[in-house]
Design a protein around this motif. Structure first.
Motif, PDB file in Angstrom:
ATOM      1  N   ALA A 169       1.317   4.640   8.044  1.00 52.20           N
ATOM      2  CA  ALA A 169       2.832   4.867   7.478  1.00 52.20           C
ATOM      3  C   ALA A 169       2.867   5.738   6.149  1.00 52.20           C
ATOM      4  N   ILE A 170       1.791   5.945   5.460  1.00 48.19           N
ATOM      5  CA  ILE A 170       1.679   6.760   4.214  1.00 48.19           C
ATOM      6  C   ILE A 170       1.671   8.091   4.659  1.00 48.19           C
ATOM      7  N   HIS A 171       0.535   8.229   5.752  1.00 46.73           N
ATOM      8  CA  HIS A 171       0.533   9.743   6.366  1.00 46.73           C
ATOM      9  C   HIS A 171       1.699  10.302   6.943  1.00 46.73           C
ATOM     10  N   LEU A 172       2.427   9.425   7.441  1.00 49.45           N
ATOM     11  CA  LEU A 172       3.769   9.874   8.251  1.00 49.45           C
ATOM     12  C   LEU A 172       4.918  10.357   7.111  1.00 49.45           C
ATOM     13  N   LEU A 173       4.991   9.302   6.373  1.00 46.84           N
ATOM     14  CA  LEU A 173       5.999   9.479   5.192  1.00 46.84           C
ATOM     15  C   LEU A 173       5.684  10.719   4.329  1.00 46.84           C
ATOM     16  N   GLN A 174       4.406  10.898   3.899  1.00 44.59           N
ATOM     17  CA  GLN A 174       3.973  12.362   3.235  1.00 44.59           C
ATOM     18  C   GLN A 174       4.167  13.577   3.839  1.00 44.59           C
ATOM     19  N   ASP A 175       4.103  13.648   5.275  1.00 49.21           N
ATOM     20  CA  ASP A 175       4.337  14.648   5.888  1.00 49.21           C
ATOM     21  C   ASP A 175       5.747  14.959   6.587  1.00 49.21           C
ATOM     22  N   GLU A 176       6.508  15.679   5.982  1.00 48.12           N
ATOM     23  CA  GLU A 176       7.979  15.742   6.287  1.00 48.12           C
ATOM     24  C   GLU A 176       7.969  16.252   7.773  1.00 48.12           C
ATOM     25  N   GLN A 223       0.791  -1.225   0.155  1.00 46.99           N
ATOM     26  CA  GLN A 223      -0.294  -0.172  -0.040  1.00 46.99           C
ATOM     27  C   GLN A 223       0.830   1.210  -0.294  1.00 46.99           C
ATOM     28  N   VAL A 224       2.006   1.160   0.762  1.00 43.73           N
ATOM     29  CA  VAL A 224       2.786   2.293   0.784  1.00 43.73           C
ATOM     30  C   VAL A 224       3.410   2.716  -0.835  1.00 43.73           C
ATOM     31  N   ARG A 225       3.842   1.563  -1.363  1.00 42.59           N
ATOM     32  CA  ARG A 225       4.538   1.391  -2.518  1.00 42.59           C
ATOM     33  C   ARG A 225       3.665   2.210  -3.608  1.00 42.59           C
ATOM     34  N   ASP A 226       2.346   1.714  -3.613  1.00 40.78           N
ATOM     35  CA  ASP A 226       1.231   2.317  -4.501  1.00 40.78           C
ATOM     36  C   ASP A 226       1.192   3.780  -4.333  1.00 40.78           C
ATOM     37  N   ALA A 227       1.661   4.255  -2.855  1.00 41.29           N
ATOM     38  CA  ALA A 227       1.233   5.695  -2.906  1.00 41.29           C
ATOM     39  C   ALA A 227       2.658   6.515  -2.916  1.00 41.29           C
ATOM     40  N   ILE A 248       6.010   1.552  13.034  1.00 37.56           N
ATOM     41  CA  ILE A 248       4.588   1.299  12.761  1.00 37.56           C
ATOM     42  C   ILE A 248       4.288  -0.193  13.301  1.00 37.56           C
ATOM     43  N   SER A 249       3.553  -0.273  14.120  1.00 36.38           N
ATOM     44  CA  SER A 249       3.485  -1.719  14.842  1.00 36.38           C
ATOM     45  C   SER A 249       1.915  -2.029  15.011  1.00 36.38           C
ATOM     46  N   SER A 250       1.795  -3.383  15.552  1.00 34.38           N
ATOM     47  CA  SER A 250       0.425  -3.758  16.189  1.00 34.38           C
ATOM     48  C   SER A 250       0.410  -3.155  17.401  1.00 34.38           C
ATOM     49  N   ASN A 251      -0.618  -3.334  18.190  1.00 36.53           N
ATOM     50  CA  ASN A 251      -0.744  -2.892  19.582  1.00 36.53           C
ATOM     51  C   ASN A 251      -0.774  -4.142  20.369  1.00 36.53           C
ATOM     52  N   GLY A 260       5.358   6.773  16.810  1.00 42.22           N
ATOM     53  CA  GLY A 260       5.161   6.016  15.510  1.00 42.22           C
ATOM     54  C   GLY A 260       3.718   5.865  15.708  1.00 42.22           C
ATOM     55  N   TYR A 261       2.991   4.755  15.128  1.00 43.78           N
ATOM     56  CA  TYR A 261       1.706   4.624  15.242  1.00 43.78           C
ATOM     57  C   TYR A 261       1.294   2.926  15.220  1.00 43.78           C
ATOM     58  N   MET A 262       0.148   2.542  15.832  1.00 50.69           N
ATOM     59  CA  MET A 262      -0.317   1.419  15.813  1.00 50.69           C
ATOM     60  C   MET A 262      -1.456   1.099  15.340  1.00 50.69           C
TER      61      MET A 262
END
Ligand code: GMT
Length: 381
Positions: free
Chosen positions: A331-338, A222-226, A299-302, A316-318
């Motif tokens: 992951a996408i949100h984090l990587l897109q917002d410097e 999904q990240v690579r698609d974005a 980015i992990s599970s909880n 990070g996020y869970m």
């Protein structure tokens, strides 16, 4: 102190933690004796205060299963007596706690009292230990330990839930050597992995089912698609064929690199943008902590103890176990917002300082002192 450390010498987190603990204790002047069936992977340099005793397991045609436990207990006895150990610290309950109990009984017959401390790491409790073929021995040997530690509050609670434990379990968290795991600029390495400025996602594990590595691949897709991205998979294990098949099915093989078991993990972490750990269960998540120290958000599970180290929006996020859509979205949100990425990278680094090796080692030393003091008191009675 003269300390015997027993652990699995392989790439698992418990062996890594035990080896790093032994090295740190040796740096502080203690004499550390590793008792394992193979040289531990992170025990790769000479140290004047470190000794290594290999457990030899002679085989015989009668044995379908060579009696490793007997060989280990006998080696423990030999090291306790000849190296005059003050105590044993065993990592991973199975079979190390019961073999330590046996060694303790044997040396007691010769007038030596040697306490043992058991550190619970995760699957020894949550997966393997619970199995009814092992549970009675695990319960007994944990209760017979002179002190018990767990690497997170979650693991302590799980242990109380699953076994009849009559003693106090102290939580001593995993730790990280923040000098070793500190982000360095490695432009050539980064260029080799991501030649066109792609984002680099990283996963490190033993590729067992509990790690849910196929979920790492689904999140990455999904990240690579974005955005342009590369995935580094460090480690190896039983799920590798399944993971490779999934990469082929998803048509992402050229962006996924299996780099095998790596000793220079700090370099790999230094060129990564995100660490992915979607495990079914994780008592702590040592690799995630090492990533955080390298300024890599997680980015992990909880699951399990992960919420004790991964703080949403800070480090990070869970997402729930198996919820790859949520984890990918974060992951996408984090990587897109410097700006956010820079903030979370700093938050991850700050969080790692809480688990700094210098904060955690004294907790083990204090526990050893306490155990030895209790033993002296008991001898006076
Ligand atoms: O999961 C692993 O990598 C292996 C396993 C082990 O015991 O060797 O690791 C466990 O111990 C680590 C060190 O205490 C923890 O950081 C890991 O979270 C824990 N793994 C699990 O609970 C699945």
């Amino acid at each position: 102190m003269r300390i015997g450390i027993v652990c699995y010498p392989t790439y698992g987190g418990s062996g890594v933690l035990a080896t790093e603990l032994g090295k740190a204790l040796a740096d502080k002047g203690h004499m550390v004796h590793f008792i394992t069936y193979q040289q531990p992977v992170r025990l790769n340099a000479f140290h004047a205060n470190i000794y290594y005793h290999e457990v030899q397991v002679p085989t015989y045609p009668l044995f379908d299963f060579p009696p490793y436990e007997s060989a280990l207990s006998s080696t423990m006895v030999d090291v306790i007596l000849n190296q005059k150990l003050d105590l044993l610290h065993v990592h991973y309950a199975i079979p190390h706690a019961s073999t330590a109990y046996m060694a303790k009984q044997i040396v007691a017959k010769q007038g030596r009292v040697v306490p043992f401390i058991t550190t619970l790491h995760g699957t020894d409790i949550t997966l393997v230990g619970k199995d009814k073929t092992y549970a009675p021995v695990v319960t007994f040997s944990i209760n017979e330990s002179d002190a018990i530690t767990a690497v997170s509050e979650n693991l302590r609670d799980e242990t109380y839930k699953s076994f009849q434990i009559e003693k106090e379990i102290s939580v001593i968290y995993n730790f990280v050597d923040t000098q070793r795991f500190s982000r360095r600029n490695l432009p050539h390495f980064r260029q080799a992995i991501a030649p066109n400025g792609e984002k680099v996602l990283l996963h490190v594990s033993n590729f067992r089912k509990v790690k849910r590595v196929p979920d790492v691949v689904k999140i990455f897709k999904q990240v690579r698609d974005a955005m342009p991205a590369k995935l580094l998979l460090v480690g190896d294990g039983p799920d590798r064929p399944t993971i490779e098949c999934l990469c082929r099915e998803l048509g992402i093989c050229e962006d996924v690199r299996f780099v095998g078991k790596q000793e220079q993990l700090e370099d790999v972490m230094s060129i990564s943008d995100l660490f992915i750990l979607p495990s079914e269960y994780e008592s702590f998540g040592l690799a995630a902590l090492e990533a955080m120290a390298s300024q890599v958000p997680v980015i992990s599970s909880n699951a399990g103890g992960l919420p004790e180290i991964n703080i949403p929006g800070v480090t990070g996020y869970m997402g729930d176990v198996g919820d790859t859509d949520t984890m990918a979205k974060h992951a996408i949100h984090l990587l897109q917002d410097e700006a956010l990425l820079a903030r979370v990278r700093h938050g991850a680094w700050e969080q790692a300082q809480r688990f700094h090796i210098d904060n955690i080692i004294p907790q083990y030393e204090a526990l050893y002192e306490q155990v030895l003091q209790n033993q002296r008191k008991a001898q006076l009675l």
